[in-house]
Design a protein around this motif. Sequence first.
Motif, PDB file in Angstrom:
ATOM      1  N   ILE A  67       0.830  -1.213   0.000  1.00 31.56           N
ATOM      2  CA  ILE A  67       0.000   0.000   0.000  1.00 31.56           C
ATOM      3  C   ILE A  67       0.863   1.261   0.000  1.00 31.56           C
ATOM      4  O   ILE A  67       0.475   2.298  -0.539  1.00 31.56           O
ATOM      5  N   SER A  68       2.077   1.158   0.571  1.00 32.80           N
ATOM      6  CA  SER A  68       2.946   2.336   0.595  1.00 32.80           C
ATOM      7  C   SER A  68       3.612   2.561  -0.760  1.00 32.80           C
ATOM      8  O   SER A  68       4.286   3.569  -0.961  1.00 32.80           O
ATOM      9  N   GLY A  69       3.457   1.609  -1.702  1.00 28.91           N
ATOM     10  CA  GLY A  69       4.002   1.797  -3.046  1.00 28.91           C
ATOM     11  C   GLY A  69       5.291   1.051  -3.314  1.00 28.91           C
ATOM     12  O   GLY A  69       5.831   1.091  -4.417  1.00 28.91           O
ATOM     13  N   LYS A  70       5.786   0.337  -2.290  1.00 29.58           N
ATOM     14  CA  LYS A  70       7.048  -0.389  -2.454  1.00 29.58           C
ATOM     15  C   LYS A  70       6.818  -1.706  -3.200  1.00 29.58           C
ATOM     16  O   LYS A  70       5.880  -2.445  -2.893  1.00 29.58           O
ATOM     17  N   ALA A  71       7.695  -1.982  -4.179  1.00 29.53           N
ATOM     18  CA  ALA A  71       7.560  -3.206  -4.978  1.00 29.53           C
ATOM     19  C   ALA A  71       8.335  -4.361  -4.339  1.00 29.53           C
ATOM     20  O   ALA A  71       9.374  -4.159  -3.715  1.00 29.53           O
ATOM     21  N   HIS A  72       7.787  -5.579  -4.510  1.00 30.67           N
ATOM     22  CA  HIS A  72       8.413  -6.794  -3.982  1.00 30.67           C
ATOM     23  C   HIS A  72       8.396  -7.867  -5.063  1.00 30.67           C
ATOM     24  O   HIS A  72       7.467  -7.917  -5.867  1.00 30.67           O
ATOM     25  N   ALA A  73       9.428  -8.713  -5.085  1.00 33.55           N
ATOM     26  CA  ALA A  73       9.454  -9.856  -6.008  1.00 33.55           C
ATOM     27  C   ALA A  73       9.856 -11.091  -5.207  1.00 33.55           C
ATOM     28  O   ALA A  73      10.948 -11.133  -4.635  1.00 33.55           O
ATOM     29  N   TRP A  74       8.967 -12.052  -5.134  1.00 30.00           N
ATOM     30  CA  TRP A  74       9.189 -13.250  -4.318  1.00 30.00           C
ATOM     31  C   TRP A  74       8.962 -14.515  -5.153  1.00 30.00           C
ATOM     32  O   TRP A  74       8.321 -14.475  -6.213  1.00 30.00           O
ATOM     33  N   GLU A  75       9.433 -15.609  -4.606  1.00 26.48           N
ATOM     34  CA  GLU A  75       9.068 -16.900  -5.187  1.00 26.48           C
ATOM     35  C   GLU A  75       7.541 -17.015  -5.120  1.00 26.48           C
ATOM     36  O   GLU A  75       6.935 -16.704  -4.092  1.00 26.48           O
ATOM     37  N   ASP A  76       6.936 -17.474  -6.231  1.00 30.44           N
ATOM     38  CA  ASP A  76       5.467 -17.448  -6.310  1.00 30.44           C
ATOM     39  C   ASP A  76       4.863 -18.736  -5.755  1.00 30.44           C
ATOM     40  O   ASP A  76       4.187 -19.487  -6.452  1.00 30.44           O
ATOM     41  N   ARG A  77       5.094 -18.967  -4.471  1.00 25.38           N
ATOM     42  CA  ARG A  77       4.646 -20.232  -3.904  1.00 25.38           C
ATOM     43  C   ARG A  77       4.467 -20.084  -2.398  1.00 25.38           C
ATOM     44  O   ARG A  77       5.406 -19.712  -1.705  1.00 25.38           O
ATOM     45  N   CYS A  78       3.274 -20.394  -1.933  1.00 29.27           N
ATOM     46  CA  CYS A  78       3.040 -20.391  -0.490  1.00 29.27           C
ATOM     47  C   CYS A  78       3.628 -21.676   0.091  1.00 29.27           C
ATOM     48  O   CYS A  78       3.347 -22.768  -0.405  1.00 29.27           O
ATOM     49  N   PRO A  79       4.455 -21.571   1.152  1.00 31.29           N
ATOM     50  CA  PRO A  79       5.083 -22.774   1.710  1.00 31.29           C
ATOM     51  C   PRO A  79       4.067 -23.760   2.299  1.00 31.29           C
ATOM     52  O   PRO A  79       4.393 -24.921   2.504  1.00 31.29           O
ATOM     53  N   HIS A  80       2.845 -23.306   2.527  1.00 31.75           N
ATOM     54  CA  HIS A  80       1.848 -24.169   3.158  1.00 31.75           C
ATOM     55  C   HIS A  80       1.394 -25.269   2.206  1.00 31.75           C
ATOM     56  O   HIS A  80       1.656 -26.444   2.418  1.00 31.75           O
ATOM     57  N   ARG A  81       0.749 -24.897   1.102  1.00 31.38           N
ATOM     58  CA  ARG A  81       0.244 -25.899   0.169  1.00 31.38           C
ATOM     59  C   ARG A  81       0.710 -25.680  -1.257  1.00 31.38           C
ATOM     60  O   ARG A  81       0.140 -26.262  -2.191  1.00 31.38           O
ATOM     61  N   GLY A  82       1.672 -24.782  -1.436  1.00 30.01           N
ATOM     62  CA  GLY A  82       2.221 -24.588  -2.773  1.00 30.01           C
ATOM     63  C   GLY A  82       1.381 -23.716  -3.690  1.00 30.01           C
ATOM     64  O   GLY A  82       1.660 -23.606  -4.872  1.00 30.01           O
ATOM     65  N   MET A  83       0.321 -23.107  -3.126  1.00 29.71           N
ATOM     66  CA  MET A  83      -0.525 -22.217  -3.929  1.00 29.71           C
ATOM     67  C   MET A  83       0.283 -21.022  -4.422  1.00 29.71           C
ATOM     68  O   MET A  83       1.166 -20.545  -3.719  1.00 29.71           O
ATOM     69  N   LYS A  84      -0.047 -20.548  -5.625  1.00 32.23           N
ATOM     70  CA  LYS A  84       0.640 -19.355  -6.126  1.00 32.23           C
ATOM     71  C   LYS A  84       0.242 -18.125  -5.304  1.00 32.23           C
ATOM     72  O   LYS A  84      -0.945 -17.828  -5.156  1.00 32.23           O
ATOM     73  N   MET A  85       1.243 -17.417  -4.802  1.00 32.95           N
ATOM     74  CA  MET A  85       0.947 -16.201  -4.045  1.00 32.95           C
ATOM     75  C   MET A  85       0.343 -15.116  -4.943  1.00 32.95           C
ATOM     76  O   MET A  85      -0.364 -14.233  -4.463  1.00 32.95           O
ATOM     77  N   SER A  86       0.626 -15.201  -6.246  1.00 37.14           N
ATOM     78  CA  SER A  86       0.084 -14.184  -7.162  1.00 37.14           C
ATOM     79  C   SER A  86      -1.435 -14.297  -7.289  1.00 37.14           C
ATOM     80  O   SER A  86      -2.086 -13.383  -7.773  1.00 37.14           O
ATOM     81  N   PHE A  87      -2.012 -15.416  -6.845  1.00 33.77           N
ATOM     82  CA  PHE A  87      -3.479 -15.537  -6.818  1.00 33.77           C
ATOM     83  C   PHE A  87      -4.048 -14.859  -5.565  1.00 33.77           C
ATOM     84  O   PHE A  87      -5.241 -14.708  -5.424  1.00 33.77           O
ATOM     85  N   GLY A  88      -3.158 -14.479  -4.663  1.00 32.14           N
ATOM     86  CA  GLY A  88      -3.585 -13.974  -3.358  1.00 32.14           C
ATOM     87  C   GLY A  88      -3.898 -12.494  -3.382  1.00 32.14           C
ATOM     88  O   GLY A  88      -4.148 -11.916  -4.441  1.00 32.14           O
ATOM     89  N   PHE A  89      -3.881 -11.889  -2.197  1.00 33.50           N
ATOM     90  CA  PHE A  89      -4.273 -10.489  -2.133  1.00 33.50           C
ATOM     91  C   PHE A  89      -3.396  -9.733  -1.146  1.00 33.50           C
ATOM     92  O   PHE A  89      -2.876 -10.300  -0.191  1.00 33.50           O
ATOM     93  N   VAL A  90      -3.211  -8.448  -1.445  1.00 37.35           N
ATOM     94  CA  VAL A  90      -2.337  -7.605  -0.642  1.00 37.35           C
ATOM     95  C   VAL A  90      -3.174  -6.908   0.422  1.00 37.35           C
ATOM     96  O   VAL A  90      -4.267  -6.419   0.147  1.00 37.35           O
TER      97      VAL A  90
END
Lengths: 206, 212
Positions: B36-59
């Motif tokens: 929300i503050s405008g800072k960009a992040h780039a992460w591995e696209d995988r939730c460690p819990h069940r392997g779901m893509k984090m890009s499907f998630g929400f900020v």
Amino acid sequence: MILHNYDLYEDCYRVRLLASCTEQELELVNVDAFPGAEEKSETYLKLNPLGRLPILEDGDVILRDLAAILIYVAEKDAKARFIPTEAKARAAMFDWLGFACGDLSVATQARAVALLDAPGDGVALRAQARALFRVLDDHLTRQALSGQGYVAGDTATLADLALFPAFALSRDFNLDHDEFPALRLWARRMRTLPGFITMPGIPDYH
Amino acid sequence: MTQSGWVPVALSAMIEAGTSAGVVVDGAEIVVWRDISGKAHAWEDRCPHRGMKMSFGFVRGDHIACLYHGWEYDESGNCQYIPAHPDLEVPKSICISRYGVAETGGMIWAHVPLGSEAGAAPELAEAEGLRSLYVDASVAAVASALGSDVSGSMLTVSTADVALSIGVQPISDTQCALHVTVPMGTSVEEKNAVLDWCEALRRQVENSEAMA
């Protein structure tokens, strides 16, 4: 208005979404489309010999073509929100409504093959849907240059509401959103429309 | 065969504050998101819990949450909250790997591969992102069609009197993304001409790939 409905059909969702955004009550009659194929039963074939959903009933009006249903519901909107009156914007809206209800039916089919055991060539349908998403992404990229955030102007129209489900549900047939940045931003705007609702497969949070 | 270095993964303007997108660099799935503050992040696209893509998630603020079970991660990649266990102090071991991230030239850049030591990011002139063009062809095929060499993940081309700076993102051997930027102050007419050029380029390259 009575909507003969199956919750997992995106064409039924299109009607529910429009009714919700125009603050109109729909009486839902849930049909056992999968696996029951109830829309192909004797009773339902009397209502729609094409054996398809959705079907809209309003008094003696019975509609079974998706575009006809959407236009009818949009025209009954007391606030006339989603069909532009100005000729050019109106024509552009109908142009994209045709794209949504006609061309993009390949996306509906691709999803039905992937999820609901429908017959068809899933790989070919997905490729066709992808090509159409590109057309839409290219168009919305150009719209943004002139400050227009929607397919037929600077506000959402019936065409946007009809287009939205195809993109929002494309992950159901394994077509990801990565390659369509303009569509992603547009879909996010669509989610903020007053009355916006989701269906299974479209997350609530965004 | 991923070379180590900075790769542009999105146009800055296309990742609005509070949103996320999935991108792929040489097969590696990355979630790019902006808090929300405008800072960009780039992460591995995988939730460690069940392997779901984090890009499907929400900020949510400066956190990103997984769509699947709502596990929430802070900007350092550490899981801070698990909705099914609201009182749990989440172990530090539950975290998502981060890429080096930078913003320059109207683009968001990630340093690949994951875990590589990120040197100084390129410093590019301010530019306006026009569009990201996804092409079903390798970077080499696109460069060859343009008669131009890729240098530091950038291609420079002039068309319709506009000098384009194009960030090149290899996706796979058969796909790439071109992040097309134009100089600040480019007119709408010129931008429309560049968009025509983009669509024609994509057709040309993909048609010659189909013939090959």
